[in-house]
Scaffold this active site. Structure first.
Site, mmCIF file in Angstrom:
data_model
loop_
_atom_site.group_PDB
_atom_site.id
_atom_site.type_symbol
_atom_site.label_atom_id
_atom_site.label_comp_id
_atom_site.label_asym_id
_atom_site.label_seq_id
_atom_site.Cartn_x
_atom_site.Cartn_y
_atom_site.Cartn_z
ATOM 1 N N ARG A 12 0.849 -1.204 0.000
ATOM 2 C CA ARG A 12 0.000 0.000 0.000
ATOM 3 C C ARG A 12 0.881 1.249 0.000
ATOM 4 N NH1 ARG A 12 -3.747 1.327 3.997
ATOM 5 N NH2 ARG A 12 -2.423 0.483 5.627
ATOM 6 N N GLY A 13 0.305 2.369 -0.412
ATOM 7 C CA GLY A 13 0.961 3.667 -0.288
ATOM 8 C C GLY A 13 2.303 3.747 -1.004
ATOM 9 N N ALA A 83 7.984 0.002 6.034
ATOM 10 C CA ALA A 83 6.785 -0.101 6.878
ATOM 11 C C ALA A 83 6.817 0.930 7.999
ATOM 12 C CB ALA A 83 6.695 -1.506 7.470
ATOM 13 N N GLY A 84 5.714 1.624 8.175
ATOM 14 C CA GLY A 84 5.675 2.621 9.242
ATOM 15 C C GLY A 84 4.251 2.999 9.597
ATOM 16 N N ILE A 85 4.086 3.478 10.840
ATOM 17 C CA ILE A 85 2.764 3.894 11.310
ATOM 18 C C ILE A 85 2.881 5.260 11.988
ATOM 19 C CG2 ILE A 85 1.921 1.531 11.663
ATOM 20 C CD1 ILE A 85 2.496 1.949 14.703
ATOM 21 N N TYR A 147 7.035 9.630 16.230
ATOM 22 C CA TYR A 147 7.333 9.359 14.811
ATOM 23 C C TYR A 147 8.638 10.047 14.392
ATOM 24 C CZ TYR A 147 6.257 9.174 9.725
ATOM 25 O OH TYR A 147 6.279 8.970 8.363
ATOM 26 N N TYR A 179 5.511 15.331 2.298
ATOM 27 C CA TYR A 179 4.104 14.910 2.408
ATOM 28 C C TYR A 179 3.643 14.342 1.063
ATOM 29 C CZ TYR A 179 3.682 16.650 7.112
ATOM 30 O OH TYR A 179 3.828 16.811 8.469
HETATM 31 N N1 CAA Z 1 1.350 23.110 14.108
HETATM 32 C C1 CAA Z 1 0.907 23.920 15.066
HETATM 33 N N2 CAA Z 1 -0.250 23.704 15.740
HETATM 34 C C2 CAA Z 1 -0.937 22.598 15.407
HETATM 35 C C3 CAA Z 1 -0.517 21.704 14.406
HETATM 36 C C4 CAA Z 1 0.681 22.009 13.755
HETATM 37 N N3 CAA Z 1 1.137 21.230 12.787
HETATM 38 N N4 CAA Z 1 -1.415 20.706 14.334
HETATM 39 C C5 CAA Z 1 -2.379 20.974 15.237
HETATM 40 N N5 CAA Z 1 -2.087 22.121 15.873
HETATM 41 C C6 CAA Z 1 -2.860 22.806 16.891
HETATM 42 C C7 CAA Z 1 -4.333 22.937 16.509
HETATM 43 O O1 CAA Z 1 -4.534 24.045 15.670
HETATM 44 C C8 CAA Z 1 -4.996 23.108 17.849
HETATM 45 O O2 CAA Z 1 -4.794 24.441 18.303
HETATM 46 P P1 CAA Z 1 -5.975 25.203 19.084
HETATM 47 O O3 CAA Z 1 -6.186 24.416 20.338
HETATM 48 O O4 CAA Z 1 -5.401 26.579 19.328
HETATM 49 O O5 CAA Z 1 -7.153 25.212 18.161
HETATM 50 C C9 CAA Z 1 -4.150 22.205 18.708
HETATM 51 O O6 CAA Z 1 -2.889 22.019 18.063
HETATM 52 C C10 CAA Z 1 -4.793 20.856 18.755
HETATM 53 O O7 CAA Z 1 -4.725 20.578 20.028
HETATM 54 P P2 CAA Z 1 -5.603 19.405 20.594
HETATM 55 O O8 CAA Z 1 -5.217 19.248 22.013
HETATM 56 O O9 CAA Z 1 -7.044 19.596 20.278
HETATM 57 O O10 CAA Z 1 -5.031 18.207 19.738
HETATM 58 P P3 CAA Z 1 -5.645 16.812 19.528
HETATM 59 O O11 CAA Z 1 -5.377 15.998 20.734
HETATM 60 O O12 CAA Z 1 -7.047 16.893 19.037
HETATM 61 O O13 CAA Z 1 -4.679 16.307 18.366
HETATM 62 C C11 CAA Z 1 -3.652 16.384 16.226
HETATM 63 C C12 CAA Z 1 -4.850 16.776 17.064
HETATM 64 C C13 CAA Z 1 -3.349 14.893 16.403
HETATM 65 C C14 CAA Z 1 -2.435 17.174 16.638
HETATM 66 C C15 CAA Z 1 -4.071 16.699 14.776
HETATM 67 O O14 CAA Z 1 -4.195 18.077 14.647
HETATM 68 C C16 CAA Z 1 -3.087 16.201 13.757
HETATM 69 O O15 CAA Z 1 -3.153 15.038 13.347
HETATM 70 N N6 CAA Z 1 -2.172 17.082 13.310
HETATM 71 C C17 CAA Z 1 -1.251 16.740 12.207
HETATM 72 C C18 CAA Z 1 0.025 16.121 12.666
HETATM 73 C C19 CAA Z 1 0.835 15.817 11.443
HETATM 74 O O16 CAA Z 1 1.168 16.668 10.639
HETATM 75 N N7 CAA Z 1 1.161 14.537 11.242
HETATM 76 C C20 CAA Z 1 1.850 14.121 10.045
HETATM 77 C C21 CAA Z 1 1.183 12.888 9.523
HETATM 78 S S1 CAA Z 1 1.721 12.442 7.889
HETATM 79 C C22 CAA Z 1 3.169 11.689 8.140
HETATM 80 O O17 CAA Z 1 3.634 11.506 9.217
HETATM 81 C C23 CAA Z 1 3.897 11.223 6.911
HETATM 82 C C24 CAA Z 1 5.204 11.880 6.794
HETATM 83 O O18 CAA Z 1 6.231 11.243 7.042
HETATM 84 C C25 CAA Z 1 5.289 13.265 6.296
#
Ligand code: CAA
Length: 240
Positions: A12-13, A83-85, A147, A179
């Site tokens: 996948r992916g 593989a990664g999560i 991560y 991304y």
């Molecule tokens: N930078 C700054 N602030 C961020 C942010 C970021 N990247 N992501 C979320 N926030 C902020 C939100 O805006 C929110 O702020 P407010 O409270 O002021 O509205 C706060 O953080 C969220 O706080 P919560 O306590 O409500 O957070 P939550 O427990 O609901 O968690 C989260 C939400 C898991 C952080 C979700 O926002 C998320 O998944 N963010 C993305 C993280 C990310 O980019 N992951 C990458 C995945 S892809 C990947 O990993 C592949 C790769 O190799 C590139």
């Protein structure tokens, strides 16, 4: 004679694109997956690439799975630890379980994948190790202490393996995708994803094939002097 390549998380992916690109480049490919039987069956049906199911976090399962692949296809000469999560959470909310799950799969999983293959590569005096790291191992990421730690760890792994393998004809390199349009990135909340895309000078997410191309390049016999390096493929989002 075609070389044998193993791709973990290869159905996948990004992994699926890597498996397919290696097959198209003439390799005999085995792709592993952890749990999604349906996706793996579909992948095999559409590509003819054989899939094997094991948990990369489990050393004994990895060792047994690798032995089965080698019995079926022959010695593995190219290994792609892909593989990664993710288990994203702001650090103050991150649980020990979220930490350990990601460390066990993404970091220990890389050890478990390469370690059983390494002695054969040393004996045969040829090997290509490619580890799929991430932009977030280079720059860190909000909600990804776990991560990012594993993906930064990947860079230490390949830099060390490169030095150990160089005289045995083995290279070890990392690719740091930015991304990429996969399920993992699509699982990020839409508003957050849009703000991430806005930070990518290319103005778009990458495609899995953008990463697969780099793997085929590193796997080639004549890439033998490229060792211990990190290839960044992120649409100019983060420049090291
Ligand atoms: N930078 C700054 N602030 C961020 C942010 C970021 N990247 N992501 C979320 N926030 C902020 C939100 O805006 C929110 O702020 P407010 O409270 O002021 O509205 C706060 O953080 C969220 O706080 P919560 O306590 O409500 O957070 P939550 O427990 O609901 O968690 C989260 C939400 C898991 C952080 C979700 O926002 C998320 O998944 N963010 C993305 C993280 C990310 O980019 N992951 C990458 C995945 S892809 C990947 O990993 C592949 C790769 O190799 C590139």
């Amino acid at each position: 004679m075609s070389r044998v390549a193993l791709v973990t998380g290869g159905s996948r992916g990004i992994g699926a694109a890597i498996s397919t690109a290696l097959k198209d480049a003439g390799y005999h490919v085995a792709a592993t997956y952890a749990g999604n039987d349906e996706a793996a069956a579909k992948f095999t049906e559409s590509t003819g690439i054989k899939t094997y199911k094991w948990d990369v976090a489990d050393y004994d399962a990895s060792k047994a799975g690798i032995a089965k692949v080698e019995a079926d296809l022959g010695p593995i000469e190219v290994v792609v630890a892909n593989a990664g999560i993710t288990r994203d959470a702001p650090f103050h909310k991150m649980t020990p379980d979220q930490w350990h799950e990601v460390i066990n799969t993404n970091l220990t999983g890389v050890f478990n994948t390469i370690h059983p293959i390494w002695p054969g590569m040393r004996e045969r005096k040829f090997g290509r190790v490619v580890v799929i790291s991430s932009i977030n191992g280079q720059k860190g990421q909000f909600a990804q202490v776990n991560y990012a730690a594993t993906k930064a760890g990947d860079l230490g792994i390949v830099k060390s393996l490169a030095q150990e393998g160089a005289r045995a004809g083995i290279t070890a390199n990392a690719i740091c995708p930015g991304y990429i349009a996969t399920d993992m990135v699509m699982a990020v909340p839409e508003k957050v994803r849009e703000s991430i895309i806005a930070q990518i000078p290319a103005g778009r997410l990458g495609e899995p094939e953008d990463i697969a191309r780099a793997v085929v390049f590193l796997a080639a016999d004549d890439s033998s002097f490229i060792n211990g390096s990190t290839i960044t493929a992120n649409g100019a989002q983060y420049l090291t």
